[in-house]
Design a protein around this motif. Structure first.
Motif, PDB file in Angstrom:
ATOM      1  N   ALA A  50      12.536   2.120  -4.529  1.00 16.07           N
ATOM      2  CA  ALA A  50      13.594   3.266  -4.510  1.00 16.07           C
ATOM      3  C   ALA A  50      14.624   2.958  -3.576  1.00 16.07           C
ATOM      4  N   ALA A  51      14.544   2.223  -2.691  1.00 12.17           N
ATOM      5  CA  ALA A  51      15.829   1.901  -1.795  1.00 12.17           C
ATOM      6  C   ALA A  51      16.502   0.743  -2.121  1.00 12.17           C
ATOM      7  N   VAL A  52      15.840  -0.027  -3.014  1.00 11.10           N
ATOM      8  CA  VAL A  52      16.678  -1.213  -3.230  1.00 11.10           C
ATOM      9  C   VAL A  52      16.449  -1.416  -5.027  1.00 11.10           C
ATOM     10  N   PRO A  53      17.382  -0.821  -5.580  1.00 12.98           N
ATOM     11  CA  PRO A  53      17.365  -0.508  -7.035  1.00 12.98           C
ATOM     12  C   PRO A  53      17.367  -1.822  -7.630  1.00 12.98           C
ATOM     13  N   GLY A  54      16.524  -1.888  -8.860  1.00  9.77           N
ATOM     14  CA  GLY A  54      16.309  -3.028  -9.692  1.00  9.77           C
ATOM     15  C   GLY A  54      15.468  -4.189  -9.118  1.00  9.77           C
ATOM     16  N   ALA A  55      14.573  -3.534  -8.174  1.00 12.09           N
ATOM     17  CA  ALA A  55      13.657  -4.518  -7.418  1.00 12.09           C
ATOM     18  C   ALA A  55      12.089  -4.217  -7.853  1.00 12.09           C
ATOM     19  N   ASP A  56      11.794  -4.284  -8.931  1.00 13.95           N
ATOM     20  CA  ASP A  56      10.640  -3.835  -9.416  1.00 13.95           C
ATOM     21  C   ASP A  56       9.370  -5.022  -8.894  1.00 13.95           C
ATOM     22  N   ASP A  57       9.978  -6.148  -8.570  1.00 10.94           N
ATOM     23  CA  ASP A  57       8.938  -7.200  -8.393  1.00 10.94           C
ATOM     24  C   ASP A  57       8.769  -7.415  -6.700  1.00 10.94           C
ATOM     25  N   LEU A  58       8.938  -6.161  -6.012  1.00 12.52           N
ATOM     26  CA  LEU A  58       8.603  -6.277  -4.768  1.00 12.52           C
ATOM     27  C   LEU A  58       7.123  -6.164  -4.408  1.00 12.52           C
ATOM     28  N   ALA A  59       6.749  -6.787  -3.333  1.00 19.37           N
ATOM     29  CA  ALA A  59       5.357  -6.531  -2.891  1.00 19.37           C
ATOM     30  C   ALA A  59       5.399  -6.919  -1.231  1.00 19.37           C
ATOM     31  N   PRO A  60       4.358  -6.401  -0.639  1.00 19.77           N
ATOM     32  CA  PRO A  60       4.060  -6.493   0.745  1.00 19.77           C
ATOM     33  C   PRO A  60       3.984  -8.003   1.249  1.00 19.77           C
ATOM     34  N   LEU A  61       4.898  -8.223   2.143  1.00 21.02           N
ATOM     35  CA  LEU A  61       4.762  -9.508   2.589  1.00 21.02           C
ATOM     36  C   LEU A  61       3.930  -9.569   3.885  1.00 21.02           C
ATOM     37  N   ALA A  62       4.231  -8.671   4.979  1.00 19.63           N
ATOM     38  CA  ALA A  62       3.278  -8.331   6.136  1.00 19.63           C
ATOM     39  C   ALA A  62       3.296  -6.910   6.284  1.00 19.63           C
ATOM     40  N   VAL A  63       2.154  -6.929   6.850  1.00 19.43           N
ATOM     41  CA  VAL A  63       1.390  -5.247   7.209  1.00 19.43           C
ATOM     42  C   VAL A  63       1.015  -5.418   8.476  1.00 19.43           C
ATOM     43  N   SER A  64       1.454  -4.687   9.372  1.00 17.74           N
ATOM     44  CA  SER A  64       0.902  -4.543  10.749  1.00 17.74           C
ATOM     45  C   SER A  64       0.373  -3.237  11.125  1.00 17.74           C
ATOM     46  N   SER A  65      -0.832  -2.907  11.373  1.00 17.59           N
ATOM     47  CA  SER A  65      -1.333  -1.724  11.420  1.00 17.59           C
ATOM     48  C   SER A  65      -2.068  -1.367  12.735  1.00 17.59           C
ATOM     49  N   GLN A  66      -1.739   0.058  13.094  1.00 16.39           N
ATOM     50  CA  GLN A  66      -2.689   0.645  14.013  1.00 16.39           C
ATOM     51  C   GLN A  66      -3.792   1.420  13.586  1.00 16.39           C
ATOM     52  N   PHE A  67      -4.953   1.399  13.795  1.00 11.83           N
ATOM     53  CA  PHE A  67      -5.984   2.503  13.416  1.00 11.83           C
ATOM     54  C   PHE A  67      -6.261   3.538  14.549  1.00 11.83           C
ATOM     55  N   LEU A  68      -5.392   4.696  14.410  1.00 15.71           N
ATOM     56  CA  LEU A  68      -5.615   5.651  15.576  1.00 15.71           C
ATOM     57  C   LEU A  68      -6.790   6.381  15.454  1.00 15.71           C
ATOM     58  N   ARG A  69      -7.335   6.753  14.343  1.00 16.44           N
ATOM     59  CA  ARG A  69      -8.677   7.229  14.027  1.00 16.44           C
ATOM     60  C   ARG A  69      -9.043   7.234  12.752  1.00 16.44           C
ATOM     61  N   ALA A  70     -10.387   7.369  12.694  1.00 12.76           N
ATOM     62  CA  ALA A  70     -10.837   6.909  11.119  1.00 12.76           C
ATOM     63  C   ALA A  70     -10.675   8.316  10.548  1.00 12.76           C
ATOM     64  N   GLY A 111       8.901  -7.568   0.087  1.00 15.38           N
ATOM     65  CA  GLY A 111      10.056  -8.631  -0.583  1.00 15.38           C
ATOM     66  C   GLY A 111       9.375  -9.171  -1.670  1.00 15.38           C
ATOM     67  N   ARG A 112      10.006 -10.553  -1.902  1.00 17.52           N
ATOM     68  CA  ARG A 112       9.439 -11.093  -3.237  1.00 17.52           C
ATOM     69  C   ARG A 112       8.287 -12.286  -2.697  1.00 17.52           C
ATOM     70  N   LEU A 113       7.017 -12.105  -3.372  1.00 20.34           N
ATOM     71  CA  LEU A 113       6.113 -13.109  -3.016  1.00 20.34           C
ATOM     72  C   LEU A 113       6.677 -14.538  -3.543  1.00 20.34           C
ATOM     73  N   PRO A 114       6.157 -15.826  -2.730  1.00 20.46           N
ATOM     74  CA  PRO A 114       6.691 -17.087  -3.312  1.00 20.46           C
ATOM     75  C   PRO A 114       5.737 -17.333  -4.681  1.00 20.46           C
ATOM     76  N   THR A 115       6.551 -18.003  -5.517  1.00 21.24           N
ATOM     77  CA  THR A 115       5.852 -18.461  -6.775  1.00 21.24           C
ATOM     78  C   THR A 115       5.745 -20.079  -6.945  1.00 21.24           C
ATOM     79  N   ALA A 116       6.790 -20.713  -5.935  1.00 19.99           N
ATOM     80  CA  ALA A 116       6.500 -22.266  -6.193  1.00 19.99           C
ATOM     81  C   ALA A 116       5.310 -22.772  -5.271  1.00 19.99           C
TER      82      ALA A 116
END
Length: 268
Positions: A50-70, A111-116
């Motif tokens: 929604a913030a980057v118009p025309g970027a329908d091919d975006l995907a997660p590149l890195a996810v850094s998470s804290q698990f505070l409670r289950a 961002g966009r995942l590498p394809t090469a």
């Protein structure tokens, strides 16, 4: 319930998403950590699009998470905030809440995942498919503990998994193969695969709940159809603290995910 349906998020229009944490995607009574990671990543990517118009091919590149409670099985909210919108990388914070309390907080680089083809890769050797005598983890769900085995096909290599035979002292290295049922794996399922193993500390005879405290995953490619190979290892166990590193490789031999977590093992 398929993975794509189970991990869907529904936008409310203000960076907030509704989600459901289904009973099928749990270990014991609690939602699976990798599943929660995939869910907050989906919301972050949708917010980035929604913030980057025309970027329908975006995907997660890195996810850094804290698990505070289950969290519990049931409805949840995911609140996102775009911290930076860019052509190469967009950074989004994504927080899963339940009953007004934060359960998982994540910073997601989109961002966009590498394809090469990769220019360099140093990966563990594993066969593309599990050996014939690999253990189907659905058969280890005695008492309904490993419900994940009913919605994913997960196989464990018996070699090196000494805990299966009551043996203690094998190296803390396990090999598994995983794939969702009824659909091909995608980058979000690769996040699940990076956390799909039982704790490697089982090989020390330490059984029981081993909660993840912090987990960081890097997505490297969109997985090809077929099995995902997962090698999990540990460098050190200090008291109740231990680390767990997962390398996820697709059916073509390409690296698709790397995950490292800090977790707690039951006290001896």
């Amino acid at each position: 319930m398929s993975f794509s349906v189970a991990s869907a998020v529904r936008p409310l229009g203000d960076g907030t998403y509704t989600a459901s944490l289904p009973a099928e995607w749990t270990v014991g009574p609690k939602p699976h950590g990798g599943f929660l990671l995939a869910l907050v990543a989906r919301a972050a990517v949708d917010s980035a699009r929604a913030a980057v118009p025309g970027a329908d091919d975006l995907a997660p590149l890195a996810v850094s998470s804290q698990f505070l409670r289950a969290p519990e099985v049931g409805p949840a909210l995911v609140r996102t905030h775009v911290r930076k919108a860019g052509r190469t990388a967009t950074v989004v914070t994504s927080t899963l809440e339940q009953r007004g309390r934060s359960c998982v907080e994540a910073s997601v680089t989109v961002g966009r995942l590498p394809t090469a083809p990769p220019d360099y890769a140093d990966l563990p050797e594993m066969p593309a498919a599990p050996p014939a005598d690999a253990i189907d983890l659905a058969s280890m769900g005695a008492g309904g503990v490993y419900k994940l085995g009913a919605v994913c096909d997960v196989r464990l290599d018996q070699k090196g998994a000494g805990f299966l035979n009551g043996r203690v002292g094998d190296p803390l290295v396990l090999r598994l193969w995983a794939r969702p049922l009824g659909e091909r794996p995608d980058p979000y399922f690769a996040l699940v695969a990076g956390d799909i193993t039982m704790p490697v500390t089982f090989n020390l005879g330490r059984f029981g709940w081993s909660p993840t405290v912090q987990l960081t995953a890097l997505l490297r490619a969109d997985p090809a159809p077929g099995w995902l190979r997962v090698r999990v290892s540990c460098s050190a166990v200090h008291g109740q603290w231990f680390d767990e590193d997962a390398v996820v490789i697709d059916s073509t031999g390409r690296l698709v995910c790397q995950a490292r977590q800090l977790a707690l093992t039951p006290a001896t």
